[in-house]
Design an enzyme around this catalytic site. Structure first.
Site, short mmCIF file in Angstrom:
data_model
loop_
_atom_site.label_atom_id
_atom_site.label_comp_id
_atom_site.label_asym_id
_atom_site.label_seq_id
_atom_site.Cartn_x
_atom_site.Cartn_y
_atom_site.Cartn_z
N ARG A 40 0.80 -1.22 0.00
CA ARG A 40 0.00 0.00 0.00
C ARG A 40 0.84 1.28 0.00
NH1 ARG A 40 -3.35 -2.89 -2.31
NH2 ARG A 40 -5.13 -3.73 -1.16
N ASP B 286 -6.46 -1.36 5.29
CA ASP B 286 -5.91 -0.65 4.14
C ASP B 286 -6.27 0.83 4.12
OD1 ASP B 286 -4.46 -2.69 3.07
OD2 ASP B 286 -6.00 -3.34 1.66
#
Length: 407
Positions: free
Chosen positions: A99, A128
């Site tokens: 990420r 996330d």
């Protein structure tokens, strides 16, 4: 909900269910704003096929597909492997360290495009959202962030599918195979459906479930050997052949996958407070961690090895929690790099039906001295020295015993 000041939005786009419906949803809810889609290629493979056509067809003005594989491996994966960081002893952080590199590139594009906001499709229950937004804050602290899952009308993936069908958006999933998946060069995660009940055994042998390899039962009946060479903690060769960083992961995925390596069933503690169950496929990464750990056994002194193992837990927590761009993570990586100065050598592993078996390790900097360690006669170790050592080492215990303090 409409914000008339938002005219241009950069969307973190995967082409999956969430981001596919976000494009028309943004245009409906932000007065027809321009949506620029960005896909960070960190090894999704065929998932990127036809992505531009799909993004444009669903309302995006353009799609960037950014090849981040080399940066991902060399600046995020390898530093984490060198640290020996594993979250809660099982999770090799495949989604976690992908990420930051994607979010960083999205910020760069958003700035270049003069965007008013960045949008992501992460749910309000997941990790996330934190990883993306901390990275965005690190490089664009004043950028507005849109997270539709926190505000929109959809309450489940089934409702999302219904919306996609209504809008004529093609999906590669259906209601029966609607696992939530995340794939990159390092791993593939599976969540949802029957996996939400920890009492259910994952259907490893069901056609289409495993994508990066086979189950241990389906692996060959003959073991396969692999030798990995490291230079200062970084893998550089497989079976004696110089191999580029990305190709190393690809090759080890291939080798590990066919031998049923790296399939993990985890109930993990998410950053947002809940426990979540998932199945992860990390064939090449599992091999790489095992090899690196084995090499450190002979190359690091006791104090450094033990301290580094303690540090690894904190490092894993930082990566899992999205704190890649922080002073502590950077300082810890600097420490790790200093420990890797002499972590050079070859590790041979035997792979058999999901198992990784040590098959030999060598290093020009090995601290293992056969003459000192031998059970046979030697001329370098005086066993009589141990008596004085034990007397001093055990002195605190002896003093407490004399005082009657040991129960």
């Amino acid at each position: 909900m409409a914000d008339n000041k938002i005219k241009k939005v950069v969307l973190a786009y995967s082409g999956g269910l969430d981001t596919s419906i976000i494009i028309p949803w943004l245009k409906e809810n932000y007065d027809g704003c321009e949506v620029i889609a960005v896909s960070g290629n960190v090894g999704q493979g065929t998932e990127l096929d036809g992505l531009e056509e799909k993004a444009i067809a669903t309302g995006a003005s353009k799609l960037y597909i950014e090849d981040l594989n080399k940066e991902f491996v060399e600046e995020y994966v390898f530093p984490t492997v060198k640290a020996g960081a594993v979250y809660e002893g099982k999770y090799l952080l495949g989604t976690s360290f992908a990420r930051p590199v994607i979010a960083k590139r999205i910020v760069e594009i958003a700035k270049a495009e003069g965007a008013d906001a960045i949008c992501h499709g992460c749910t309000g229950k997941g990790n996330d959202q934190v990883r993306f937004e901390l990275a965005i804050k690190a490089y664009a602290p004043d950028m507005k962030i849109i997270a539709p899952w926190r505000t929109w009308e959809f309450k489940s993936r089934e409702e999302e599918i219904a919306y996609a069908e209504k809008k004529g958006i093609p999906l590669k999933i259906n209601r029966e195979t609607n696992y939530s998946k995340d794939k990159n060069l390092w791993h593939l995660s599976h969540e949802g459906l029957d996996l939400e009940d920890p009492a259910n055994e994952p259907m490893y042998n069901k056609e289409g479930f495993l994508e990066m390899g086979v189950s241990p039962e389906q692996a060959p009946d003959k073991p396969e050997y692999v030798t990995i060479h490291f230079e200062k903690g970084i893998p550089t060769k497989i079976n004696g052949e110089d191999t580029e960083s990305v190709a190393i992961i690809e090759k080890l995925n291939e080798i590990g996958g066919r031998n049923g390596i790296g399939i993990t069933d985890i109930v993990e503690n998410r950053l947002v407070g809940m426990k979540a169950r998932g199945v992860y496929e990390t064939p090449g990464g599992t091999i790489l961690y095992a090899a690196h750990n084995k090499l450190e056994e002979i190359c690091l002194d006791k104090d450094t090895l033990h301290y580094k193992k303690n540090l690894a837990n904190t490092f894993a927590d930082l990566v899992y929690d999205g704190k890649w761009y922080t002073p502590l993570r950077e300082a810890m990586s600097a420490f790790v790099d200093s420990t890797q100065e002499y972590v050079t050598g070859d590790v041979k592993l035997k792979l058999y039906k999901g198992n990784i078996i040590d098959a030999g390790v060598t290093s020009p900097y090995s601290l293992y001295d056969e003459e000192i360690a031998t059970f046979d006669e030697d001329e370098v170790y005086d066993q009589n020295d141990s008596a004085g050592f034990i007397n001093l080492f055990g002195l605190p215990i002896k003093v407490r015993a004399k005082k009657g303090l040991i129960k």
